[in-house]
Design a protein around this motif. Sequence first.
Motif, PDB file in Angstrom:
ATOM      1  N   ARG A  54       4.534   2.987   3.569  1.00 55.69           N
ATOM      2  CA  ARG A  54       4.835   2.660   2.171  1.00 55.69           C
ATOM      3  C   ARG A  54       4.489   1.198   1.877  1.00 55.69           C
ATOM      4  O   ARG A  54       3.857   0.891   0.862  1.00 55.69           O
ATOM      5  CB  ARG A  54       6.307   2.937   1.880  1.00 55.69           C
ATOM      6  CG  ARG A  54       6.699   2.704   0.443  1.00 55.69           C
ATOM      7  CD  ARG A  54       8.152   3.063   0.130  1.00 55.69           C
ATOM      8  NE  ARG A  54       9.106   2.555   1.106  1.00 55.69           N
ATOM      9  CZ  ARG A  54       9.805   3.298   1.950  1.00 55.69           C
ATOM     10  NH1 ARG A  54       9.641   4.595   1.979  1.00 55.69           N
ATOM     11  NH2 ARG A  54      10.662   2.742   2.783  1.00 55.69           N
ATOM     12  N   THR A  55       4.824   0.308   2.779  1.00 56.55           N
ATOM     13  CA  THR A  55       4.535  -1.113   2.593  1.00 56.55           C
ATOM     14  C   THR A  55       3.033  -1.379   2.614  1.00 56.55           C
ATOM     15  O   THR A  55       2.532  -2.194   1.834  1.00 56.55           O
ATOM     16  CB  THR A  55       5.250  -1.946   3.673  1.00 56.55           C
ATOM     17  OG1 THR A  55       6.652  -1.661   3.615  1.00 56.55           O
ATOM     18  CG2 THR A  55       5.045  -3.427   3.469  1.00 56.55           C
ATOM     19  N   GLN A  56       2.300  -0.689   3.490  1.00 61.33           N
ATOM     20  CA  GLN A  56       0.843  -0.848   3.524  1.00 61.33           C
ATOM     21  C   GLN A  56       0.207  -0.371   2.223  1.00 61.33           C
ATOM     22  O   GLN A  56      -0.722  -1.005   1.710  1.00 61.33           O
ATOM     23  CB  GLN A  56       0.247  -0.100   4.718  1.00 61.33           C
ATOM     24  CG  GLN A  56       0.524  -0.776   6.034  1.00 61.33           C
ATOM     25  CD  GLN A  56       0.069   0.042   7.241  1.00 61.33           C
ATOM     26  OE1 GLN A  56       0.024   1.270   7.192  1.00 61.33           O
ATOM     27  NE2 GLN A  56      -0.248  -0.639   8.329  1.00 61.33           N
ATOM     28  N   GLU A 100       1.707  -0.322  -0.747  1.00 62.76           N
ATOM     29  CA  GLU A 100       2.074  -1.322  -1.753  1.00 62.76           C
ATOM     30  C   GLU A 100       1.191  -2.563  -1.626  1.00 62.76           C
ATOM     31  O   GLU A 100       0.774  -3.137  -2.638  1.00 62.76           O
ATOM     32  CB  GLU A 100       3.542  -1.712  -1.617  1.00 62.76           C
ATOM     33  CG  GLU A 100       4.505  -0.629  -2.040  1.00 62.76           C
ATOM     34  CD  GLU A 100       5.954  -0.998  -1.765  1.00 62.76           C
ATOM     35  OE1 GLU A 100       6.234  -2.150  -1.362  1.00 62.76           O
ATOM     36  OE2 GLU A 100       6.814  -0.119  -1.944  1.00 62.76           O
TER      37      GLU A 100
END
Length: 139
Positions: free
Chosen positions: A94-96, A98
């Motif tokens: 999810r962070t990648q 974003e």
Amino acid sequence: MANYTRCAACRYLRRRCCEDCTFAPFFPATNPTRFAYVHRVFGASNVSRMLQQIPEEQRREAADAIASEAFWRVQDPVYGSAGVVSALQTAISRTQRELAETQARVAVYAARAQSATAPAFADEERWSGAGVYLPSNHP
């Protein structure tokens, strides 16, 4: 055994702690919860058997792994530490995503800012495909 406090395992199991106690090096009396989780999930006899089958130089690492898995099994009885790993992998993905979206937005804003500051040219002047300014009398 004089002047020796019982390890957390022996204290939990309410027995005497002998000098060659299998649990003493890995479950100190200062951390009784660690052994309580291990006993609850795996049982004292199983852990003792596992530790005795492992070479002595690897026992600390094995006891740490057993204690860690027991802790996470108590927290999440179905998935244990695998649930934590899965949640972390999901958070990383999810962070990648974003980060990629944010980088794309930055690139769009940078392109807009660059095009807004580009000089305006008269109708007789133009830019070549190579990004070179060509006056209108150039073939």
